[in-house]
Design a protein around this motif. Structure first.
Motif, mmCIF file in Angstrom:
data_model
loop_
_atom_site.group_PDB
_atom_site.id
_atom_site.type_symbol
_atom_site.label_atom_id
_atom_site.label_comp_id
_atom_site.label_asym_id
_atom_site.label_seq_id
_atom_site.Cartn_x
_atom_site.Cartn_y
_atom_site.Cartn_z
ATOM 1 N N UNK A 1 46.530 40.682 38.248
ATOM 2 C CA UNK A 1 46.431 40.214 39.631
ATOM 3 C C UNK A 1 46.115 41.355 40.589
ATOM 4 N N UNK A 2 46.792 42.493 40.418
ATOM 5 C CA UNK A 2 46.558 43.626 41.308
ATOM 6 C C UNK A 2 45.150 44.182 41.151
ATOM 7 N N UNK A 3 44.686 44.281 39.903
ATOM 8 C CA UNK A 3 43.320 44.749 39.677
ATOM 9 C C UNK A 3 42.316 43.780 40.287
ATOM 10 N N UNK A 4 42.544 42.489 40.122
ATOM 11 C CA UNK A 4 41.639 41.494 40.701
ATOM 12 C C UNK A 4 41.635 41.567 42.228
ATOM 13 N N UNK A 5 42.796 41.737 42.821
ATOM 14 C CA UNK A 5 42.869 41.858 44.283
ATOM 15 C C UNK A 5 42.125 43.094 44.759
ATOM 16 N N UNK A 6 42.227 44.182 43.993
ATOM 17 C CA UNK A 6 41.534 45.418 44.362
ATOM 18 C C UNK A 6 40.023 45.243 44.306
ATOM 19 N N UNK A 7 39.519 44.689 43.211
ATOM 20 C CA UNK A 7 38.060 44.566 43.093
ATOM 21 C C UNK A 7 37.511 43.574 44.111
ATOM 22 N N UNK A 8 38.268 42.512 44.401
ATOM 23 C CA UNK A 8 37.838 41.564 45.440
ATOM 24 C C UNK A 8 37.749 42.239 46.799
ATOM 25 N N UNK A 9 38.713 43.101 47.094
ATOM 26 C CA UNK A 9 38.739 43.772 48.395
ATOM 27 C C UNK A 9 37.488 44.619 48.607
ATOM 28 N N UNK A 10 36.897 45.114 47.514
ATOM 29 C CA UNK A 10 35.694 45.944 47.607
ATOM 30 C C UNK A 10 34.409 45.124 47.441
ATOM 31 N N UNK A 11 34.535 43.809 47.299
ATOM 32 C CA UNK A 11 33.361 42.948 47.248
ATOM 33 C C UNK A 11 32.860 42.613 45.865
ATOM 34 N N UNK A 12 33.603 42.992 44.818
ATOM 35 C CA UNK A 12 33.193 42.672 43.456
ATOM 36 C C UNK A 12 33.683 41.274 43.071
ATOM 37 N N UNK A 13 33.015 40.683 42.069
ATOM 38 C CA UNK A 13 33.481 39.399 41.525
ATOM 39 C C UNK A 13 33.814 39.482 40.035
ATOM 40 N N UNK A 14 33.625 40.675 39.446
ATOM 41 C CA UNK A 14 33.828 40.847 38.003
ATOM 42 C C UNK A 14 34.425 42.218 37.720
ATOM 43 N N UNK A 15 35.483 42.250 36.921
ATOM 44 C CA UNK A 15 35.969 43.519 36.390
ATOM 45 C C UNK A 15 35.808 43.496 34.879
ATOM 46 N N UNK A 16 35.218 44.532 34.330
ATOM 47 C CA UNK A 16 34.952 44.585 32.890
ATOM 48 C C UNK A 16 36.225 45.040 32.170
ATOM 49 N N UNK A 17 37.165 44.137 32.108
ATOM 50 C CA UNK A 17 38.481 44.348 31.501
ATOM 51 C C UNK A 17 39.015 42.964 31.122
ATOM 52 N N UNK A 18 39.879 42.901 30.111
ATOM 53 C CA UNK A 18 40.629 43.964 29.456
ATOM 54 C C UNK A 18 39.952 44.489 28.185
ATOM 55 N N UNK A 19 40.323 45.724 27.833
ATOM 56 C CA UNK A 19 40.004 46.254 26.511
ATOM 57 C C UNK A 19 40.957 45.590 25.517
#
Length: 380
Positions: A111-129
């Protein structure tokens, strides 16, 4: 027909950019290629508004519902570390989950990672490993992995993916079919992983078998598996791994993304043109090229030329483009999250730092569960 082929070819490429603003040259080739999305790195990010502006302009040249990708896994791989905050690694969070018996920590991580990437305008994080933390790859993967057993990885990744999804961000399981047995770094070489098909199917691939319906996207790696039917061919160019194993045997229906085609793991095996064609023929949906405009254009022109030359490849290219467009439309229907105020961005930063302290306190209280030192690698 040629215009249609060009549109299809461009839509299957996810591209990197060089700086914090678009150059005139980048605008020119983006306008020509009209890619399926962009991926940004630390070199592209100084702050939230700057990143949002860059993404907005760059995706204005892309096809509709474009990917806005970034690698934020936590730990060593966090492109927003300097612009926002460091965040605990997957290894540390998974260790805390095991010690405290609180899977919700992994969900909070997502959730925290998703909130961070959304705040910067991204819609995708290439995670998890979801690679296994095996001894062979310890130096390469470092703290990016959640555990040595498939069960530990599945426990962490299930909750992490749920946390990302709850925030409306697209996640990506990686690196299929598994880099846990890789003694070399696919950025530089094509590792030959000395694991048998039964080992890979029951251990490395187990997270994908259990969680594939929860993974909107899966990334293919550039390693080879000589003791399997895939032989010495990199998985990212292999019909056995993509079409036969991931699509048919596992039943995966989401987006399949190649790891960066600039990496030595694929370029030392095939020229980028041949690698791109092989990946699409094998069943990939999107091709990632993270830096070089030359390689982006060579890939684009190779797909176009092969589509014009071969009726069989043209059929695959157009069908893949149509299918991927439908998947993008479904995954990115919400659009881009609104801008956060400075106060809310600071509150998010504090939440991340508080989470880090919680995880560290749990892990430090149990030396047996303490994670090994992180690798300096910043692989995608």
């Amino acid at each position: 027909m040629s215009a249609t082929i060009r549109q299809a070819a461009g839509s299957l490429v996810v591209v990197g950019l060089n700086g914090t603003e678009l150059t005139a040259l980048e605008r020119a080739w983006l306008r020509l290629v009209r890619p399926g999305g962009v991926i940004l790195f630390k070199r592209n990010v100084t702050g939230a508004q700057q990143t949002r502006d860059l993404l907005e302009e760059a995706t204005g040249f892309c096809c509709s519902k474009a990917l806005r990708c970034v690698d934020v896994e936590g730990g060593t791989v966090n492109r927003l570390r300097d612009a926002l905050a460091p965040i605990a690694s997957a290894q540390a969070v998974a260790a805390a989950v095991r010690v405290a018996k609180k899977p919700a920590l992994a969900r909070q991580h997502g959730e925290l990672i998703a909130r961070a990437v959304k705040a910067f305008g991204f819609n995708t994080t290439l995670a998890p490993v979801v690679d296994l933390a095996l001894p062979e790859a310890a130096e390469v993967l470092g703290s990016r992995t959640a555990g040595a057993s498939a069960a530990d990885v599945i426990t962490y990744a299930h909750e992490f993916l749920a946390g990302i999804a709850a925030q409306g961000v697209v996640g990506c399981g990686k690196h299929f079919p598994g880099l846990g047995g890789a003694a070399g770094d696919t950025h530089f070489v094509t590792p030959e992983i000395q694991r048998t098909w039964p080992q890979i199917w029951h251990e490395d691939v187990a997270p994908y078998r259990d969680l594939h319906r929860e993974m909107p996207m899966i990334m293919m790696n550039h390693a080879a598996y000589p003791h399997t039917p895939g032989k010495n061919e990199p998985a990212s160019a292999s019909r056995f791994w993509i079409a036969d194993t991931l699509r048919k045997r596992i039943g995966y229906k989401g987006i399949i993304l190649s790891d960066d085609l600039e990496m030595g793991g694929i370029l030392k095996f095939l020229p980028v043109e041949d690698a791109a064609i092989a990946a699409i023929r094998a069943g990939s949906d999107l091709l990632e090229i993270c830096h070089s405009p030359e390689l982006i254009l060579r890939t684009y022109e190779a797909l176009v030329s092969e589509g014009e030359r071969s009726a069989a490849f043209r059929k695959v290219l157009l069908a893949t483009a149509r299918d991927t467009a439908r998947k993008r439309a479904r995954l990115y229907a919400r659009g881009v999250a609104p801008t956060l105020s400075a106060m809310k961005l600071e509150a998010l930063r504090k939440s991340i730092l508080d989470f880090n302290e919680t995880v560290a306190a749990i892990v430090d209280a149990s030396p047996v569960a303490a994670p090994r030192a992180a690798s300096p690698a910043e692989a995608s």
